[in-house]
Write a protein that holds these residues in place. Structure first.
Motif, short mmCIF file in Angstrom:
data_model
loop_
_atom_site.label_atom_id
_atom_site.label_comp_id
_atom_site.label_asym_id
_atom_site.label_seq_id
_atom_site.Cartn_x
_atom_site.Cartn_y
_atom_site.Cartn_z
N ARG A 1 -9.62 3.76 6.19
CA ARG A 1 -10.13 2.40 5.56
C ARG A 1 -10.11 1.49 6.74
N GLY A 2 -10.96 0.49 6.57
CA GLY A 2 -11.29 -0.62 7.46
C GLY A 2 -11.72 -1.55 7.11
N ALA A 3 -12.77 -2.23 7.47
CA ALA A 3 -13.21 -3.72 7.15
C ALA A 3 -13.79 -3.61 5.55
N VAL A 4 -14.47 -2.46 5.23
CA VAL A 4 -15.03 -2.42 3.95
C VAL A 4 -14.25 -3.07 2.69
N PRO A 5 -12.97 -2.30 2.71
CA PRO A 5 -11.88 -2.38 1.57
C PRO A 5 -11.61 -4.05 1.63
N ILE A 6 -11.31 -4.66 2.94
CA ILE A 6 -11.18 -5.98 2.96
C ILE A 6 -12.31 -6.95 2.74
N VAL A 7 -13.40 -6.66 2.65
CA VAL A 7 -14.71 -7.32 2.26
C VAL A 7 -14.74 -7.29 1.01
N LEU A 8 -14.74 -6.11 0.28
CA LEU A 8 -14.80 -5.84 -1.01
C LEU A 8 -13.17 -6.60 -1.81
N ALA A 9 -12.36 -6.93 -1.09
CA ALA A 9 -11.18 -7.51 -1.69
C ALA A 9 -11.71 -9.15 -1.85
N THR A 10 -12.59 -9.70 -1.16
CA THR A 10 -13.07 -10.88 -1.09
C THR A 10 -13.90 -11.32 -2.53
N PHE A 11 -14.48 -10.15 -3.21
CA PHE A 11 -15.34 -10.24 -4.46
C PHE A 11 -14.54 -10.55 -5.43
#
Length: 503
Positions: free
Chosen positions: A340-350
């Motif tokens: 896991r990396g940036a993508v889950p954190i990006v999705l957490a902004t949604f």
């Protein structure tokens, strides 16, 4: 130019330079660079230098733009010969695997954290995607069978799209904006993925055809044009209500594997641009964090992360790869390599931009989970590789050399490393029996480089550069594999040097 803009440019330049040095430091320490970039963002934020940035909508848009560049580079640097044998497992991991992972993780979140099912499913969806930037950066440094690496890379390049679509649907459900049945949502997801694939392939082949036939006035325009074609695929697919994420990745795969002018320069430019996008993305996400809230998210992150790593991910890999009869040790590796990396954190902004109640809890939990389990998984991945005994005996790799006109010479430059246990150790160069138009031209041993001759023997730890005519590249690689496995008498021992089905 105003003082503010000038100062912003200076700060940006310093951040990029510091991040580049941090990448070198991370490589030496064996630490994922993601953590240093995030730490740099936190240091610049409200608890460090005091830069306040809480525009989650702008952050989400900029993050998607960075992901587009990262996925384009991932596609451009993916070899179709490797991906072709791993496409089935990769697609299954990105679809069936995501579904199993989300359901199992959500079940544990409901049980352990007493969450509502809709909220738990959203949390599970946000962390359901493996990160392309982390996977590409970590796996390509390890001596692994190409089929194994290609499957994990294909999964990381393709599973962002279904997770993004699933998260968007769940946010709508939680806000009461949509009441479609789950099977309708599933059909919509499948349709968007298929549409994105069609757009990406079409623009990739069309763009490659154009680049081969249009003589641009400056050679430096070809790298820009190549990356622009990938971004165009994302835009067209997204505007057409299909998956732009799938489109940009597949467009990159096509362009990276067709004959193009200045291909090496184009891929080198994409790698540099993707590194810059990755730095900016992680620093931006670090700026969004409020460190004072993170201690409250530690326990939920550890519980959900442990359930994901130890239960949900293994079950999703088993459900995906059982059909392909992969060895158990390969399945275990794929399970552990789901970084896991940036993508889950990006999705957490949604959820934050969608104004979902308690969305800050999702963001904080996901941030802590990514940091902790990146250290655990990324740090232990080399050890897991050795314990499972799946390290490849020799790994010839493409490298890009900007100062040598290899495209005009119709030649390719390969790099190979002689690892521990390889039977290349002690072999004289003539005993490699390479094709007539292939030769080892430089060896680096103990930090010292020299030009070899016929009396030179390969030794453990050597790094060698080999130049080969493009038509003989496969034969040169085949011979290197054969000698690495069976020694100088490989042909007498029946070793052909071809990649096995498990590779």
């Amino acid at each position: 130019m105003s003082t503010t803009v000038t100062l912003a440019l200076g700060i940006g330049a310093v951040v990029v330079l510091v991040a580049a040095v941090a990448l070198r430091l991370a490589d030496r320490l064996g630490m994922p660079s993601l953590l240093l970039y995030l730490a740099l963002g936190v240091a610049l934020g409200e608890s460090g230098l005091g830069i306040e940035f809480e525009d989650f909508e702008l952050a989400a848009n900029l993050s998607i733009a960075a992901l587009v560049i990262i996925l384009a580079e991932g596609g451009l640097t993916t070899r179709w010969d490797d991906m072709r044998r791993a496409l089935g497992p990769g697609v299954t991991l990105a679809t069936v695997g995501v579904g199993v992972s989300v359901v199992v993780t959500a079940s544990f979140a409901v049980w352990l954290l007493d969450l509502e099912w809709g909220f738990a499913l959203l949390l599970a969806a946000v962390i359901g995607s493996t990160d392309a930037a982390a996977v590409f950066a970590v796996l390509r440094r390890l001596p692994l069978p190409r089929r194994l690496v290609a499957a994990v890379e294909a999964e990381s390049g393709l599973n962002d799209a279904p997770v993004i679509l699933l998260a968007a649907a769940l946010i709508s459900q939680l806000n009461g904006d949509a009441t479609a049945a789950w099977y309708v949502v599933a059909l919509q997801v499948v349709g968007q993925l298929a549409g994105g694939a069609v757009v990406g392939l079409a623009i990739g082949f069309g763009g490659g055809w154009v680049l081969r036939r249009v003589a641009l006035p400056v050679a430096g325009l070809y790298p820009l044009a190549t990356l622009a074609i990938c971004v165009l695929a994302y835009s067209v697919a997204t505007l057409g209500a299909t998956s732009g994420i799938v489109a940009v990745y597949l467009c990159g795969v096509v362009l990276g594997n067709v004959r193009m002018p200045h291909r090496s320069a184009s891929i080198g430019f994409a790698e540099g641009t993707a590194s810059l996008a990755q730095i900016g993305l992680f620093v931006l996400l670090g700026l969004l964090v409020s460190p004072s809230r993170l201690p409250d998210a530690l326990l939920p992150a550890l519980l959900v992360g442990a359930a994901l790593l130890l239960v949900a991910r293994p079950l999703s890999v088993l459900a995906s790869l059982v059909w392909f009869r992969w060895p158990l040790r390969h399945q275990v590796f794929v399970s552990w390599a789901g970084l896991r990396g940036a993508v889950p954190i990006v999705l957490a902004t949604f959820p934050l931009t969608g104004r979902v109640p308690d969305a800050a809890m999702i963001f904080d939990t996901v941030f802590v989970l990514v940091v902790v389990f990146t250290v655990v998984q990324g740090g232990l991945l080399p050890l897991v590789t050795r314990r499972l005994g799946i390290a490849a005996p020799v790994t010839p790799r493409d490298i890009d050399v900007e100062s040598a006109p290899l495209e005009e010479l119709d030649a390719e430059l390969l790099q190979l490393t002689v690892p521990e246990g390889s039977r290349l150790h002690g072999v004289y160069l003539p005993e490699l029996r390479l094709p007539e138009d292939a030769a080892v031209v430089l060896i680096v041993r103990g930090g010292r480089s020299f030009v070899p001759d016929d009396d030179t023997r390969l030794m453990r730890g050597d790094q060698a550069l080999l130049v080969s005519a493009r038509r003989s590249r496969r034969e040169a690689e085949r011979r290197l594999r054969a000698v690495s496995r069976a020694g100088r008498l490989a042909s007498w021992r029946g070793e052909a040097g071809t990649a096995t089905g498990a590779d």
